[in-house]
Enzyme design. Sequence first.
Site, PDB file in Angstrom:
ATOM      1  N   ARG A   1      98.311  60.129  40.174  1.00 38.29           N
ATOM      2  CA  ARG A   1      99.564  59.426  39.869  1.00 38.29           C
ATOM      3  C   ARG A   1     100.665  59.767  40.870  1.00 38.29           C
ATOM      4  NH1 ARG A   1      98.548  60.476  34.149  1.00 38.29           N
ATOM      5  NH2 ARG A   1      97.899  58.545  33.132  1.00 38.29           N
ATOM      6  N   GLY A   2     100.741  61.033  41.269  1.00 41.91           N
ATOM      7  CA  GLY A   2     101.782  61.442  42.207  1.00 41.91           C
ATOM      8  C   GLY A   2     101.685  60.714  43.529  1.00 41.91           C
TER       9      GLY A   2
END
Length: 337
Positions: free
Chosen positions: A271-272
């Site tokens: 996600r990052g």
Amino acid sequence: MSTNSKNFPFTAITGQDEMKLALILNVIDPKIGGVMIMGDRGTGKSTTIRSLVDLLPEIKRIKNDPFNTNPEKFLDLNLTTENIKTPMVELPLGATEDRVCGTINIKQIFSSGDHFYEPGILARANRGLLYVDEINLLDDHLVDILLDSAASGWNTVEREGVSIKHPAQFILIGSANPEEGELRPQLLDRFGLFVEIKTINEPKLRMKIVEERIDFEKNTEKWYESYSLDQISMKEKILNAQNLLNQVIIDPAYQLKISEICSQLKVEGMRGDIVSTRAAKALAAFENRKEVTVEDIKKIITFSLKHRLKKDPTDSLSSTNLNKKILELAETIFSSL
């Protein structure tokens, strides 16, 4: 520019640039995944979030449709349509699951079969924004439902073998006071961006904020007029960015550096990496560019990643120092280009 809005103008809000930018980036690219805003009471969280809706374009829906259905999906039908403001729905703290998701009336199904589903808050928020103040005080189960719907774009309600599914595409915005507890790390990670805001302590700036608020409440219409051109300009800038977004590119070398940063910070999952890339592209579009720069990445990297870092109980790093740590790492990694 006359307006019936009771919101404080977004462009008039002073001293909370990171919060404003995080909100704008989500409007430009809703796939960023929403924003969590953590800050003390009286720092303008709710005021800023509510004012955002005045910058959004109207949407067209099937007339009186509780799900805000886009009529363009049914071009072969002769449907009556209407334009409405982009929905901004606020979730009350004491809301129940039925109120959020909607209810299925089993008795109604057997008696007539009509109107057996009562849409909830997720239906009203479709194609708009859903704002949850004090989200850290909300039942974890409800937070799960909100995050799942925001990620999938659908709301499913089941009762006694009857299932209803409807679109629930919205930008989830949460705010909270850190003194009242934090969100679980597993949930926090699912917000696209995370912004921490502090009380402004510079005396002249505090005085300016107080004076503007008093003037606004004294003569809202006249005061709003003074910011009408700024509001129009910002609205056009956001709309232009939305149209430009799909043309924005990022150098593969920059993409690799983002992943290096995530790797060295031991950010779990992808996600990052994804959110950092999307936010950087949205920022480039907002500034009317078709290519992401290193500066774009540096500007968004802290509120894309900070809430995804594992907290070491022995680590005494403050929020400010944590921001510094991320930025220094970004500087080091990008300096090798």
